[in-house]
Design an enzyme around this catalytic site. Structure first.
Site: not given
Ligand code: DSN
Length: 427
Positions: A50, A220, A223
């Site tokens: 932490e 994020t 992706k």
């Molecule tokens: N669940 C994600 C998506 O599929 O775009 C977004 O958070």
């Protein structure tokens, strides 16, 4: 030590097989490199840390300090930023932290409507963002499927939100960040870009750069960035919170400090240092020139796929794509998104049902599907393969109740995917 848990490891192997044999078209999914995945399954998972590098609440943090510092520095280099926080456990957590650092409960926020391609955390009534803040929305134009910037500007001028959010989960076009910043400056709002979907294409300069126009950028990491599941927050330029939010001791602090405090102790405890290690590995991969080649292939594949769908009379929202995904209205094919998703699943083609703008069906049924190419591009597919994939999809969707056709496509998909090995090192 307990015996090896064969139940779970057998299921993990089953999932590997599912990923290998199927065509993965969920726009938010990807396949990490082996080293990113391996970094996640390592000993920093055992460590409490932490705090932040050099200022932790636990002893023994000298090694994870080095890991987290490398992750931060690499991320700053990827996006040419002056500050970054790599601790958010997810994109949603990153957005929570921004709200905590920027706003007071009840403040007005303005984001893209979920039903028009936005995200839950941009003000949906079902989410913290819609429950704790007064959420207002802009949409896309019915005729073009493009963001309705006039509506955004009118709403901003009338309502004077404190935060304008750009970014989407199901929008296939690039953003005019400069235009959003202009109206934000006019009404005294901050701008947050949530680039979770196109981040990998922005990192490689293939889409507009939000960083000079948006005060805060979240994403994020799993992706188009092709890292482990997780979130990040970044600033290119630091600044003072204009709305008088102070630190817990009542001191005025720069936004970077407020964001650090919002992540920890504001809304998370111990960081996931094993995931941060994997983020660092992924950021290192993004800095390699080969990642730009990947990004270019993602865009070429998406455009080839869009063309193949249009040639078969599928209706694409906004008539095409600038990025890694497309949204397809299936109403002219007499299919719902739900039926399409479920039928394609049987042929091992994975995508998700998705509301289309101005949809007349519920979010559980929907009139559309969202199709994305980051994962199949990682598998090694090229433009010509997109036509093959669209042919498989079309064959299934035109015969949604014909088990023989669907099983036939499933077999063809399995054979086709053998050309694109996934994690061969795993045996
Ligand atoms: N669940 C994600 C998506 O599929 O775009 C977004 O958070």
């Amino acid at each position: 030590m307990p015996q090896r848990d064969t139940v779970i490891f057998d299921l993990i192997n089953k999932e590997l097989l599912r990923q290998r044999e199927g065509i993965e078209l969920i726009a938010s999914e990807n396949f990490t490199s082996l080293q990113v995945m391996q970094a996640m399954g390592t000993v920093p998972t055992n460590k409490y840390a932490e705090g932040y590098p050099g200022r932790r609440y636990y002893g023994g943090c000298e090694v994870v300090d080095e890991i987290e510092t490398i992750a931060i520095n690499r991320l700053k280099e990827v996006f040419n930023c002056s500050w970054a926080n790599v601790q958010p456990h997810s994109g949603a957590q990153a957005n929570v932290a921004v709200f905590l650092a920027c706003l007071k409960p009840g403040d007005k926020i303005l984001g893209l409507d979920l039903s028009m391609g936005g995200h839950l955390t941009h003000g949906s009534p079902a989410n913290f963002s819609g429950k704790n803040y007064q959420a207002l929305f802009y949409g896309v134009k019915k005729e073009t499927g493009m963001v309705d910037y006039e509506h955004l500007e009118e709403t901003a001028r009338r309502e004077k939100p404190k935060l304008i959010i750009c970014g989407a989960s199901a929008y296939s076009r690039d953003w005019d960040y400069a235009r959003i910043r202009a109206v934000a400056d006019e009404v005294g709002a901050l701008v947050m870009a949530d680039i979770a979907h196109p981040a990998g294409l922005i990192a490689t300069g293939l889409l507009n750069d939000p960083f000079d126009h948006c005060h805060i950028v979240t994403s994020t990491t799993h992706k188009t960035l092709r890292g482990p599941r997780g979130g990040i927050i970044m600033l290119r330029h630091d600044f003072e919170n204009p709305f008088g939010i102070k630190d817990p001791k009542g001191n005025v602090r720069m936004m970077s400090a407020l964001l650090d405090l919002a992540v920890f102790p504001g809304m998370q405890g111990g960081p996931l240092e094993h995931v941060i290690a994997a983020k660092a590995v992924a950021f290192g991969e993004i800095l390699d020139p080969s990642f730009k080649v990947y990004g270019q292939q993602v865009i070429s594949n998406a455009q080839a796929m869009a063309k193949a769908f249009v040639n078969k009379d599928y209706q694409l929202i906004s008539s095409g794509t600038d990025n890694h995904l497309m949204l397809i209205d299936l109403r002219n094919k007499n299919l719902t998104g739900k039926k399409a998703q479920e039928t394609l699943d049987k042929a091992h083609i994975t995508l998700n049902k998705n509301a289309v703008p101005f949809d007349d069906k519920s979010p559980f049924v929907t009139s559309g599907i969202r199709v994305g190419v980051p994962a199949v591009t990682t598998r090694g597919m090229k433009e010509a393969d997109m036509e093959t994939v669209v042919n498989f999809i079309d064959k299934v969707l035109m015969n949604p109740d014909d088990a023989a056709v669907i099983n036939g496509v499933k077999d063809e998909v399995k054979t086709f995917m053998q050309q694109f090995p996934l994690y061969p090192e795993l045996g």
